[in-house]
Each structure stands twice: as structure tokens, then as C-alpha cells.
Design an enzyme around this catalytic site. Structure first.
Site, PDB file in Angstrom:
ATOM      1  N   HIS A  69       0.814  -1.226   0.000  1.00  0.00           N
ATOM      2  CA  HIS A  69       0.000   0.000   0.000  1.00  0.00           C
ATOM      3  C   HIS A  69       0.839   1.263   0.000  1.00  0.00           C
ATOM      4  CE1 HIS A  69       0.603  -1.288   4.199  1.00  0.00           C
ATOM      5  NE2 HIS A  69       0.690  -0.009   4.459  1.00  0.00           N
ATOM      6  N   GLY A 128       0.580  -6.530  -1.530  1.00  0.00           N
ATOM      7  CA  GLY A 128      -0.616  -5.828  -1.057  1.00  0.00           C
ATOM      8  C   GLY A 128      -1.376  -6.702  -0.083  1.00  0.00           C
ATOM      9  N   ASN A 189       6.745   2.659  11.757  1.00  0.00           N
ATOM     10  CA  ASN A 189       6.088   3.954  11.951  1.00  0.00           C
ATOM     11  C   ASN A 189       5.069   3.895  13.078  1.00  0.00           C
ATOM     12  OD1 ASN A 189       3.664   2.956  10.806  1.00  0.00           O
ATOM     13  ND2 ASN A 189       4.301   3.566   8.750  1.00  0.00           N
ATOM     14  N   LYS A 250       4.933   8.123  10.496  1.00  0.00           N
ATOM     15  CA  LYS A 250       3.876   8.006   9.493  1.00  0.00           C
ATOM     16  C   LYS A 250       3.428   9.414   9.126  1.00  0.00           C
ATOM     17  CE  LYS A 250       0.108   4.840   8.430  1.00  0.00           C
ATOM     18  NZ  LYS A 250      -0.512   3.553   8.810  1.00  0.00           N
ATOM     19  N   HIS A 263      -4.644   6.478   8.251  1.00  0.00           N
ATOM     20  CA  HIS A 263      -4.191   5.366   7.414  1.00  0.00           C
ATOM     21  C   HIS A 263      -5.091   5.229   6.197  1.00  0.00           C
ATOM     22  CE1 HIS A 263      -2.362   1.456   6.420  1.00  0.00           C
ATOM     23  NE2 HIS A 263      -3.573   1.212   5.942  1.00  0.00           N
ATOM     24  N   GLU A 389       4.557 -23.519   4.475  1.00  0.00           N
ATOM     25  CA  GLU A 389       4.103 -23.548   3.090  1.00  0.00           C
ATOM     26  C   GLU A 389       3.946 -22.163   2.486  1.00  0.00           C
ATOM     27  OE1 GLU A 389       2.707 -25.046   5.690  1.00  0.00           O
ATOM     28  OE2 GLU A 389       3.214 -27.139   5.354  1.00  0.00           O
ATOM     29  N   PHE A 414      -1.966 -29.273   2.517  1.00  0.00           N
ATOM     30  CA  PHE A 414      -1.124 -28.257   3.137  1.00  0.00           C
ATOM     31  C   PHE A 414      -0.838 -27.089   2.189  1.00  0.00           C
ATOM     32  CE2 PHE A 414       0.518 -32.196   5.516  1.00  0.00           C
ATOM     33  CZ  PHE A 414      -0.633 -32.232   6.271  1.00  0.00           C
ATOM     34  N   GLN A 450      -5.529 -34.401   6.597  1.00  0.00           N
ATOM     35  CA  GLN A 450      -4.432 -34.565   5.642  1.00  0.00           C
ATOM     36  C   GLN A 450      -4.919 -34.655   4.195  1.00  0.00           C
ATOM     37  OE1 GLN A 450      -1.201 -35.141   7.593  1.00  0.00           O
ATOM     38  NE2 GLN A 450      -2.749 -34.366   8.989  1.00  0.00           N
TER      39      GLN A 450
END
Lengths: 650, 650
Positions: A69, A128, A189, A250, A263, A389, A414, A450
Site C-alpha cells: 500500500h 498488497g 512507523n 507516518k 491510514h 508452506e 497443506f 491430511q
């Protein structure tokens, strides 16, 4: 360091661009971008060895903006450096103070988050969705080590973002593989989206954590160019991988944007003037620089002394007997049995011999997925990713971006751990080859935790032809026998993009002669029957064969089509439906959304075609054999026979 | 501590049971189980306050076996303690030395990995997909704190497993929420499946990491009962959450099983005799104990002094004007606009007032998902999970297991980060209420990294009626307006199981009067048209309304059905297809596998029904408005009009 002040005008201009472009867009994250303005100026403007006119150059240092972002800060630097964007070199365009005002518009390559697919060649991966960038940087670093390339990789990570566990998976991976060509820079920040970050993510705690994970940690003030350069220069020569913890502000430079409610909010047109005045005041505090971009950005590193020669060959037909020479499995193969996962392992090993671009990763199950065959033959091209993973998939994106062909294997179940990362890889547009083993309810004794049961719906969901060139966003192979699995492994290389191979635990009989040809999206007619055609993949093809034989005894003529690849071609369904009754029965060992849906979507547009589906409609549990489980979930041979009989009699 | 030797015979018997049951099953993980034999004997046999005859008791301490493959150690302890298993109390059966020999069989509740669904009430959650247990333990701990319950929670985590990032997300969460009623025990046996663990996961590094994350760390020898009890007793009284790092031996007591190639392999019948002799030799080293299970297991803790009275009420029809009193959004609502995400937030707040079981979690986007409305009103029932979606989902499983109704919100895209955890929650069978906001391509300027595009295929894939009682494994709501969203939030509580609510960013007009009724699996006919019926959900319903109106101008009669819930009822499709032409057009703002597939699956079994589908078949990018993006991906109003015209004319 005497020339650091050269960067001052660039920093100030970047700050102006950031507020200008986000206000013009009416959205975006100016405050996050401003917190990085000095660090990005230092990196792109003076430390990184790259060519703003040629972001495709494979020798150049790379930046991964994990906190995607904040991307306006990179667009701003590109303006200052005259950098280009474009899908191809020929049509590349310089980013300008005007073109950034089209940030986030439908006809601009300057997306809200880094998106190489739309022409941002400066980036290797779409970011992102947070927490993935350090892994991708690690993949790029690994490829550079392998190629003996001097290129260095920088990852910019947000403090709030470092809450994502994947960041710590990546840290372990960087340390395990001694990737001191990767520098992790944490932008502290202190603010997230909805609140200040937790004390668990503040600069001091982060530094402690990073040290415990094995990094050399340098804590700096992220708006002080001298200390930024000191840290970058230390990182460049450190034996141990370096993490830079940068304390930043920030909304740096703009009073309004420092508020913690800011934000992801741009300033209004009305607020813009005041903001630019704030920035002007910052400018007055600084000594002016004089150099131009051309003078600042260092030259590209020299290309690797030895460029590995790319041997690129293809697999022939398999001779499994010969391939298994000296292998303890040979005796069992001679009884006519082989699992698709083993055939994949053998194919990968053979491909490794003819194509040096191939590398492999596995998450501590290489002896189950059979990536082991490759790992033993090519230890230098095998990277153990351990039980993590998410990092494994994102690291593979980095490897692919650097020209490798990464095969990424684990249990199908997985891999679902990394579905977000896989989707980001699809957006990034690199060819990561995913292999999910032990798929479906037929796994047996280990139970549902599994079993890959949602994987077919997920992997099938991606667009069938996103670019209008007939190439699917996800080439999906689900072979029913060892020959098909072996040959589909080759097809995964022939298709340059993302691929998924679904393999099975069970040792099964061969269905195809070794010279059979397979193709992406293909299907094979194994039996023609005028009363009904069963459509199946993988294990269910073997079960369907029994059904066909049993019903033949009753005089019911059932056909069988092995649908071993998706997206399934409409022509296959049309062909199956054109036989006799037009009745189709799809059987599959996963939840819904797979083969049955694929066939139904096509059939629903056809006349004289009737589709029934059987899938795992009940939660599986442990059972001694695959057939025990199939019986339990209502997919046993007898269930399918009964259903087929009912359909043909209706 | 004078009675520790009482446990010796239990430890030895457990070791025997472990090798016996796995050899009988012909699969399983005896070596991992043996590495935990002392710790589990100490916990289940002497430290945990629980009732082996009543594993349902809500006051009892709980164990979460994160490394689920070690479960034979728990079954072995159950034999020694006379513990029961069963789907209901009335039909519960004692686990015996005989019944464990049916480990992993289809008619045994003793699955290969912990599976409460088949009757293992001792466990709150299915485990086996690694790295999730500490999060679930944290959820249980959070619920206990909220209820002022003295129960304590123990999580057993493998060293190799601690490579999963989610473990570190859980560590941050435990420290943030001061969960000193949760004890994390790391089983450092030094071996993974395919190799020894990395140095990054050895006991010393783990201890360093855990200390950096904020735990009090106690390192012990995991086969020394005295030090195990010392650590457990320290943990019981520590202000700071405690992590116990236990050095153990994989395959303890059995020479053959100590080999590092023995992960996940049982002994053969032939090897069994020697193994039992090995265990006998261990027995001879120990002093015998005399106490019976009844004498060892401590009594249950006393129930909380004050059991919170459960107020359970229902929402009435919304009066949005009143609900928004004092809210800055009121003015916009008065123009007739409201997003489904905001309506969800308001509904959650109102539900919080009438149902004390409701708790909420969000991953630093509560001001976007509008969980904020609830968080502000009920800060004690709101748990900020920060940017760590995997931990958030698994923690919600723990909360649900403890009787809470957890609402878990983030962007739809970011929930895909936790698809594995969501599938494990489905298997576990608890009611976690998932809410994915900013879904679909209509998100707009932020671009594809923020858009939920695969979520519909994934969430729709779960079985429609796994238990034969008409209740789907995943109740899925995708409302098109604020009234529907508000009422679907209530439906998520009415349905006791797993739910997914898909909400949109856009402020949209209302389609329904506030007294409209909605139901799980329902659809609403908004227009009847004899030439074609459009099936849509969410944003696309609004777009379809424009299409219907535009085509009406041309004399083409198009109907519209709002498919706001899945699994879609066959009756809805039959009804839509019964009108006039039988032609249906499904339009959706996600990749394939969603509404179009659902309709096609039903339609492919019908006569006189023809289905066309339009979905996101191209990669979206940033665009200023939702309509910009829809146009870009070929789903704009004009595209749908053209397609509808073409269908009606064919």
C-alpha cells in the site's frame, strides 16, 4: 558519504508527488508512503544498482515492497529518476509528475498496490496482501546465489505487517539458506490501519525477535539519510543477513497525515495546499543537492562471471523399469503398480537432467511427495523449505521471477495453507509449478486433516483465458496413472504460467502405454457406452473402470472419460454427450466445485445432455484403505454402480 | 512431588499401547507419540483437572495437541485412565487396550489425527494440519478469562511444526492478551518427517525466540517427570505466560524407532516383540507406582463463581435511521445509501446487546469491515487479532468450543490466508462466523491484491448436507442490500455451524423493505421475465436491475433472481427455469466456481433449462470506480445487456 545531501531535493519532491498523486486519485496511502520517503530515496536514488530506463535488466538489484500500500513512494521516486513502466520494453513510458496523477485509474499502470502484470516491471511480484515480500525477496536471493550473481535484494516490510507469521517463516528461511544478499528493512512507523501497532511489533521488540531468529540487527532513524546509508553499507558487506529496524514517522513532513486516523486516506484538494507548505518547510531545513539522477544511481553490477548455460531439453517416453534401477520400489513396479506421486518424482529428476532452470522446494515431506528423487540428484537445486508452506510458495515466486522453474510440493491439503500466496503468484504472472500429493478422500488412514478436498474447487476457479491467448491462469493436471503423471510433469514446463499437479498416495495400475500423448485441457475416452458416460479423474478413473465392467455384465453400456486436465475443453463434454443417451455421471474424490461443476457449466448450455454428480458429500474420517473411505462417504464402487443403474433406467 | 513415581507404570503402559496400536493399524506415528509419553502422562494423569468419564465438562482443563500425528499417546493415556469417547454422553465407550487396536479403522473413533467430529470429545479441535493448536488454545484461554473460569489450557507443539508462522502469530496473541492460563509446551525431539529439524527450530533457538516474543521460558528434559512437574507448577502460578521447551527423544524407549528414518512408520509385527522388550527394560529402571487413575487425576476446578447469564435474544427489523443516531454516516444514509458491510456492523452491535455469547475478532481492519461498531460498544468482548488471519481463525475455533459465538472479520481476500484453518474449523464442527468484506472485483481502486475473487468457489465447495440433517457444512450469505445483510447476520446465529457472510465496500441503494424475511439457502425473485432470467448476488443484483430496465425498453422481458445464500436450493433454479424460455444468465463479480456453477449443477439435471455464465474472466486492476473495473473485466452493464440480448435472440 559526502554526497548524501544530493538526495535532499529528491526526498522533498517525492513527498510532494506522494500527496499530489493520492489527492488526485482520491484514495491511497500517503501517510505510509511518506514514512518511507528517505529510505526509498536512498535505495532507488543512490544505493541500488539498477537502470531506471531498463527495469527488466536481470543483473540489477531488486526491491520488494512487501507493504504494497506504500507504493506511491516508489512511483514518486520513479518520477525523480525518469524510470519507465510498460508491458514491453518497446512501448515503455517514462513516469512523470503528470502521469502519476492518474494513479489507480483504469488506464494507468500505476495500480493501488504493486502490480507487475499491468507493466510495473520494477517489481517482481504483486504485493498488497501483507507479509509475503520477504519470502519473495528470499527466492530472488536464492536464485542470485545459485547463479553466482552479485545482485542484491531489498525488502521493505511494515511493522504492523510483521505480525503475519509468514514474515517469521521467511526469517528462518533467510537464515537457513545464509541469504546475506537479502536485506530486510522494517518500517516502524508505529501505526496500523485501525490503531497503533501492538507493543509486540514495536521497534524494540522487533529487534529482539530478529536477533533471536539469527539476524544482525541495525536499528536506525528512518528519516536520517546518514544512518540509512550506514546501515545499507554494513548490510552490503555482512556475512550474516542483516535486518534494518527503521524508526519512522507516518505522514512524515505533513502535519495532518501524522494523525493516527489517517491510514489509507488521501488529503482533500483543500488540505493539499497546506500539506505542500509543510513539505516546503522541511525543504528549507535541508541543504540543497546538485546531482542529477544519472549522476546519483550507481552503475549496474557486472554480470556473473559465468552465466550458467541453459540446457533445455524435453522428456521422452518413460521407461519406468530403467528409471527405478537400484530403487527398492522396483519389485512393486514389476507387479504393475505405481503411484502418480512417484511418477512425478521420477519425471522431475529426469527433467532436472535436461533443464537447468528447474529447482525444487518441499515442506519437509519430500519423501512423501517424491521430490526426494530430484533432491538427491540435484542437492544444489533443491531448497528445503521446512514446514512453512506460505513462505515456500512466495519464495518460489522470487525464484520464478529470476528465471528459474520452481516446483513446489507438499500434500494438497497443506498447499491450502498458501492459497492467498498462490493467488498473489497468479496475479504476479510467474510460472510456479505446484504439486499437491496425497489428494482427495482416497488418502486413507490419516484422516481428513491430511486430505486435499477443497483444492479442486480452488485451483479450478482461476480464469480460463485471462489474456485472450488461450492460456489459462492456472493449468491444472490430475493424472490417473503413472504415465499420465510423468507426461503431465513435462506439460507443466511447456506451459509457461502457473500450474497445479494433483497426485495420489495410492499405488495404482497403469492405464496408458508409455507413448501416449497428453495435452493441457485434454481428456481421454477409455470406453464408449451408449447408455451413460462416466467422467472421472485420478483414482476415480480406476473405480469407474470397475463400474463399467460390472454394468457390462448387466448389459448396461457405460462409457468412461478420463478428465486429466483443467480447464476442461467444451469439446470433450460435447463429445461425451453426443454418444447415445447424452447422460453423464461425474464422480470425484473431493468436495464440490470440481469436475462435476466443470462439466455442468458446459452441459448447461447444451441440448440433450443430462449431468449427475457424485462427490465427497460427507466428512471423511480415517479408514484402513482408500476403498473403506470411499464406501464411507458414499462413493464406493457399489454406490456408483447403483447410481449409474438408476440413471440409465430413468 | 513425592508421588511422581505413581506415574511410572502409566508411562510404561502407554509406551506399550503406542507400539501395539500403531503396529495393529499398520500406520501412524509411534516415534512422535513416544517422545511425548512422559509429558502426556504428567498432564493427563496427574496435572490436568479433568474427568476421564466426562470429557464434555466445560470446567475442565483442556489439552490441544497441535502436532496431531502424535495422537496415539493420548489414546494410550485414555486407556490407562479409563477415559471415554463417543458422539454423545449416553453412548460413550471406555477406551481400552483392545479398542485402541482398531486405531484408524473406519468404524473406530480413534482417527489418525485428533477428530472431535467422530467422538473424541477430549479434543476441542481437529488438528493434523500443523501449526494451529496454540491459536486454538489461545481462544480457549481467552474464553476462560472472559468467563472468569479457572480452567487452564495446554498446547503441545512439535519443534518442526514451530516453523509454521502461525505459531508466532499465536505467540504474539497470547502475550498481547496476557493469557497466562495457556501453557505452550514445545516438544523438541529434533526430528521432522524427512530430516532432522533445522537449527532454527532446535531447543536453544526456540527458547531464544520465545523469550524475544515475551514468554517466560522453562527448558526441561521431557522424559524427566520431576522437571516436567516443576515446569507445570511454575506455569500454573506465573503472571507471565509460560512456554516450556522440552528436550525429548523421538521413539523414546524403543531402539528401532529412534532412527531418524522412522517418522510416521509403525513397527512390523516382527519388530514388535523386540520393542516391547526394550520398553520392559525401561520399566525395570523405574520405581513402581501404586496409585490408581482415580487417585491420581486431581478433581475438577470449581466452577466460576459467577456464571454469566446468557441473554439470548433476536434482532427485530432494522431501523437504520435510529441505529445511526449520532453517526456521521447518517446524512449519507438519508440519501438512501448503505453498504452491506455497514449493515453487518450495525447488526453485530445490536446482536451483542441481546446475546452475550457473541464475541468478535478482526485483523486490524475493523474500521473497514465495521466490526468497529461492536468493538466500541463491547470492548471486553472484542479481541483485536492484528494482521494475522490464520491465528485469528484458529483462535475463534477455541472461543467457539468454549461456547462463544465468534464473528471473525477481515477483507474477503485476506480470509483466503486462512483457508486451511477454515477447513480445519469445518472439520472440528464449531460455529465460527466468518465475514469477508470488500469482496469481488467491485472493490475498485485498491486493485486485485485486495479483492476476494476465489472466495466464492472455496466457501461454496463444502458439503451441502454432510450429516443428512439438511444443515450445510458452510452456510454462505451474499446479501445485495443493507436490509438483507442485517437479517443475514441474524441467520448466522440461527445456524449453529460454520457461516460465511460476503460483504461489499460500495454504498448501495436499498432493495428490500425492512420487514422482508430471509432464509438460509434462499433466493428472491425481483422481476419476472419470460425471455430470460438473470441470477445474481450482491453488487451484480444492482447492475442486473439496470439491465432489466434497459432491455424492457427494447421489449425484451428479463427476470431477476437475487441469490443471496448458498447452498442454493434446487427449487429456486427450477422456479426460474420454469418461466417462459427456461433461459438463465448468471452474472458474478468473482472467478468461476460460484453462482454460475451452482446454477449449472442443478440445471444440468433439468430439461428445458439453458444456462449462460458471466464472471471475472480477466485479471482486474485498479480503477476509480466499481463500474470502471466491471467494464474492464467485461462485466459492465453494456456487456451484460449485449449478452442478454444475444441469448434472447438465439
Amino acid at each position: 558519504m559526502e554526497n548524501i545531501s544530493e538526495l535532499n531535493p529528491m526526498v522533498i519532491s517525492m513527498a510532494r508527488h506522494i500527496v499530489n498523486m493520492t489527492t488526485a486519485a482520491g484514495s491511497g496511502h500517503p501517510s505510509s508512503a511518506l514514512s518511507l520517503v528517505h529510505i526509498v530515496a536512498a535505495l532507488m536514488g543512490k544505493h541500488m544498482r539498477w537502470d531506471p530506463k531498463d527495469p527488466w535488466n536481470p543483473v540489477a538489484d531488486r526491491l520488494v515492497l512487501s507493504e504494497g500500500h506504500s507504493v506511491p513512494v516508489v512511483y514518486a521516486a520513479m518520477v525523480e529518476l525518469g524510470a519507465v513502466v510498460g508491458r514491453e520494453k518497446d512501448s515503455a513510458q517514462v513516469v512523470t509528475a503528470e502521469s502519476i496523477l492518474k494513479l489507480r485509474e483504469i488506464d494507468s499502470p500505476l495500480d493501488g498496490h504493486p502490480n507487475p502484470r499491468v507493466g510495473l516491471a520494477f517489481f517482481d511480484s504483486a504485493t498488497g496482501s501483507l507479509g509475503q515480500g520477504l519470502s519473495t525477496a528470499a527466492g530472488l536471493g536464492l536464485a542470485a546465489k545459485l547463479d553466482k550473481s552479485p545482485r542484491r535484494i531489498f525488502a521493505l516490510i511494515g511493522d504492523g505487517e510483521s505480525r503475519e507469521g509468514q514474515i517469521w517463516e521467511a526469517c528462518d528461511f533467510v537464515i537457513d539458506h545464509k541469504l546475506n544478499n537479502v536485506t530486510a528493512i522494517f518500517n516502524c512507523n508505529g501505526q496500523g490501519q485501525s490503531d497503533y501497532v501492538s507493543i509486540q511489533q514495536n521497534a524494540a521488540t522487533l529487534a529482539k525477535k530478529l536477533r533471536a531468529f539469527g539476524f544482525r540487527v541495525l536499528t536506525i532513524i528512518g528519516h536520517d539519510l546518514a544512518s540509512i546509508f550506514w546501515a545499507l553499507e554494513e548490510a552490503a558487506v555482512s556475512e550474516l543477513p542483516v535486518a534494518i529496524v527503521a524508526k519512522t514517522t507516518k505522514g512524515w513532513g505533513v502535519k495532518e497525515l501524522k494523525k493516527h486516523t489517517y491510514h489509507g486516506k488521501p488529503l482533500t484538494q483543500k488540505q493539499l495546499g497546506k500539506a505542500l507548505k509543510n513539505i516546503e518547510r522541511e525543504a528549507q531545513k535541508l541543504s540543497p543537492g546538485e546531482a542529477t539522477a544519472e549522476q546519483m544511481v550507481p552503475p549496474l553490477p557486472s554480470a556473473p562471471a559465468v552465466t550458467p548455460e541453459l540446457s533445455v531439453g524435453r522428456l521422452g517416453d518413460p521407461n519406468f523399469g530403467a528409471l527405478l534401477e537400484g530403487d527398492s520400489y522396483l519389485a512393486k513396479f514389476e507387479k504393475g503398480l505405481m503411484s502418480t506421486r512417484r511418477a512425478y518424482g521420477l519425471a522431475l529428476r529426469e527433467l532436472g537432467k535436461v533443464d537447468e532452470r528447474i529447482v525444487a522446494l518441499d515442506a519437509d515431506v519430500k519423501n512423501s511427495t517424491f521430490t526426494e528423487y530430484f533432491a538427491k540428484e540435484f542437492p544444489e537445486r533443491y531448497f528445503e523449505a521446512r514446514i512453512a508452506e506460505q513462505n515456500m510458495v512466495s519464495a518460489a515466486v522470487g525464484l520464478a521471477a529470476a528465471g528459474k522453474i520452481p516446483f513446489v510440493s507438499s500434500f494438497a491439503k497443506f498447499l491450502s495453507r498458501a492459497f492467498d500466496q498462490i493467488e498473489m503468484a497468479v496475479i504476479s504472472g510467474h510460472g510456479v509449478k505446484l504439486v499437491g500429493s496425497h489428494a482427495g478422500a482416497t488418502l486413507g488412514p490419516d484422516g481428513p486433516s491430511q486430505m486435499g478436498l477443497t483444492d479442486v474447487a480452488f485451483f479450478r476457479s482461476f480464469p480460463a483465458d485471462p489474456d485472450g491467448n488461450g492460456e489459462p491462469a492456472m493449468a491444472f493436471f490430475f493424472p490417473s496413472d503413472a504415465v499420465a503423471a510423468y507426461k503431465c510433469t513435462q506439460l507443466m514446463i511447456d506451459h509457461p504460467g502457473m500450474c497445479y499437479l494433483r497426485t495420489l498416495r495410492s499405488d495404482l495400475g497403469l492405464l496408458y502405454s508409455t507413448d501416449t500423448e497428453f495435452e493441457l485441457g485434454g481428456a481421454k475416452t477409455l470406453a464408449v457406452g451408449t447408455d451413460l458416460t462416466i467422467m472421472a479423474s485420478g483414482y476415480m478413473v480406476h473405480l469407474a473402470k470397475q463400474v463399467v465392467a460390472a454394468l457390462a455384465q448387466e448389459g448396461i453400456k457405460v462409457g468412461l472419460m478420463d478428465c486429466y486436465s483443467f480447464p476442461l475443453k467444451a469439446q470433450s463434454v460435447i463429445e461425451a454427450a453426443s454418444v447415445g443417451s447424452g447422460k453423464l455421471l461425474c464422480i470425484e474424490d473431493n468436495y464440490t466445485g470440481g469436475l462435476g461443476s466443470a462439466v455442468a457449466e458446459i452441459a448447461a448450455g447444451l441440448d440433450n445432455c443430462h449431468v449427475d454428480c457424485m462427490y465427497v458429500g460427507k466428512f471423511p474420517k480415517s479408514g484402513k484403505t482408500a476403498d473403506d473411505i470411499l464406501d464411507y462417504v458414499g462413493l464406493g464402487t457399489q454406490h456408483v454402480i447403483a447410481k449409474a443403474r438408476q440413471i440409465t433406467q430413468s
